[in-house]
Enzyme design. Sequence first.
Site, PDB file in Angstrom:
ATOM      1  N   GLY A   1       0.852  -1.190   0.000  1.00  7.22           N
ATOM      2  CA  GLY A   1       0.000   0.000   0.000  1.00  7.22           C
ATOM      3  C   GLY A   1       0.881   1.230   0.000  1.00  7.22           C
ATOM      4  O   GLY A   1       2.054   1.147   0.344  1.00  7.22           O
TER       5      GLY A   1
ATOM      6  N   CYS B   1       5.316  -6.153   1.818  1.00  9.09           N
ATOM      7  CA  CYS B   1       5.686  -4.731   1.830  1.00  9.09           C
ATOM      8  C   CYS B   1       4.907  -3.970   2.918  1.00  9.09           C
ATOM      9  O   CYS B   1       5.104  -4.234   4.094  1.00  9.09           O
ATOM     10  CB  CYS B   1       5.508  -4.134   0.438  1.00  9.09           C
ATOM     11  SG  CYS B   1       6.404  -2.590   0.257  1.00  9.09           S
TER      12      CYS B   1
ATOM     13  N   HIS C   1       8.381  -7.729  -3.041  1.00  6.11           N
ATOM     14  CA  HIS C   1       7.132  -8.170  -3.675  1.00  6.11           C
ATOM     15  C   HIS C   1       7.310  -9.524  -4.365  1.00  6.11           C
ATOM     16  O   HIS C   1       7.786  -9.569  -5.510  1.00  6.11           O
ATOM     17  CB  HIS C   1       6.680  -7.135  -4.709  1.00  6.11           C
ATOM     18  CG  HIS C   1       6.163  -5.883  -4.088  1.00  6.11           C
ATOM     19  ND1 HIS C   1       4.845  -5.702  -3.749  1.00  6.11           N
ATOM     20  CD2 HIS C   1       6.812  -4.757  -3.708  1.00  6.11           C
ATOM     21  CE1 HIS C   1       4.680  -4.522  -3.194  1.00  6.11           C
ATOM     22  NE2 HIS C   1       5.863  -3.916  -3.148  1.00  6.11           N
TER      23      HIS C   1
ATOM     24  N   GLY D   1     -17.477  -9.740 -28.237  1.00  6.56           N
ATOM     25  CA  GLY D   1     -16.090  -9.878 -27.802  1.00  6.56           C
ATOM     26  C   GLY D   1     -15.996 -11.027 -26.810  1.00  6.56           C
ATOM     27  O   GLY D   1     -17.023 -11.540 -26.334  1.00  6.56           O
TER      28      GLY D   1
END
Length: 512
Positions: A54, A81, A171, A227
Amino acid sequence: MAEKILVIDFGGQYNQLIARRVREKRVYAEVVSYKTPIKEIAAMKPTGIIFTGGPKSVYLDDSPRMSGEIFNLGVPILGICYGAQFLVYGLGGEIGAAGADSAAEFGRTDCSFDVKSPLFKGLKDESVVWMSHNDYIKKLPSGFKAVAHSAKCPYAAIENAEKKFYGTQFHPEVNHTEQGFDMLGNFLYNVCGCKGEWTMSGYAETAVKSLRKKIGNGKALLALSGGVDSSVACKLLAKAIGNQLTCIFVDHGLMRKNEGDEVEAAFKDSGVNFIRVNAGERFLSRLSGVTDPEEKRAIIGDEFIKVFEAEAKKLGAVDFLVQGTIYPDVIESGAGDAAVIKSHHNVGGLPDHVDFKEIVEPLRMLFKDEVRRLGKELGLSEELVWRQPFPGPGLAIRIIGEITPEKVALLQEADAIFREEIAAAGLDREISQYFAVLTDMRSVGVMGDMRTYDYTLALRGVSTTDFMTADFSRIPYDVLERASTRIVNEVGNINRVVYDITSKPPSTIEWE
Ligand code: XMP
């Protein structure tokens, strides 16, 4: 009880990516806000919890926090993190602020691991990780120890093996962290004890059940564009609620060449209620003179909903509007704290007063390649599963500046030629998305000894798996040459063709 990982969203950029990586390890994952009450989290019976990164510092008054009760659920936790810092802070450790002596690190960083830790079992004891932090873990709460370190960061990863609490300052979910995917796997299998039984067919079943529960005996309308996203949503809904579903295909006159007829042919006899609305004139007249991309999207979104409302009225009471929104649409339209890049018309362009009880978006949490896998699972034809993505606002955002019927016709022809040549070269599956853009620039050319002053057409081809980032495709020159020659010869008013060689970022895939 089915295995489930809850990814608690503290506002970082990679939150859905974490969930997606977990799903790739065959464990179901979903993202929930840090504001979710602990009681609700407990009721979801998670097998493990991951705290995301964050943008804030944990000691700020407005930083995202949740009640300390989360630590009493007896569920393994991995903090990433900011998530690791929150874990430390919440359990009585100390976080150091960024400053002259801080251990701030950004980008690729060499890191050493204690491979006796279940988190790093079976991995090399040294490799590169992706760091992105100002604050740092200064003092560990009791019961914790360091299980990884970098030159600047003594607590690059921490563990409390007894409670099964882990934290990484880096990360693991991003590709730059060399062994990151295995570390997530270790958390799932070695720490949480997952078995990895989740599959796309399981997901389809769960989604069908929950759609049935949500919609009950209600009627639903689906915005079908032909699609892959809306086609998969159609299949899913057809399975869940059968003929309670009506599919409405709004032909806004901004489709590719012949596309309106192709979509109609594909769905007309497919067992669902199918309605085609030819609304081209309506859209084009409202778009007349409009040049701003966001305004185009807002107008198209607005008009789209109006057409739906009109159809809904004809059908009688309709409770739900179904949309094939997928995750990249959500994040780029500014989900949570993320910045708005483009308000995709099927998300940001919705007016406030929609005459439906609720909007249902069954694919909201999936990335494009996951949607394709789900489509296959549901028995959608190869042709539709592999149909290249086409944006909701269609050619409106591929005509730079003002849209006129003549420009639409010009672009349809040029785009069709480009697609023909790509298919003829056997590149149509390799390139994730390819199309032509009609710029509003004119330049001087010479044809048959005569000066011309005509439009410049841009060709674009990108390769990507998730459409969040993309690289321009290295289309062979001879393919580009054939397309360019044919376009200039066969389509009037275009005398120059250029190929776009930018990636995303810094560009986006579409030009507007
Ligand atoms: P960008 O241009 O944002 O595109 O890099 C990422 C993917 O999203 C599609 N796209 C849209 N799809 N409504 C849509 O339904 C939109 O307004 C829109 N804008 C972009 C784009 O074609 C690509 O696949």
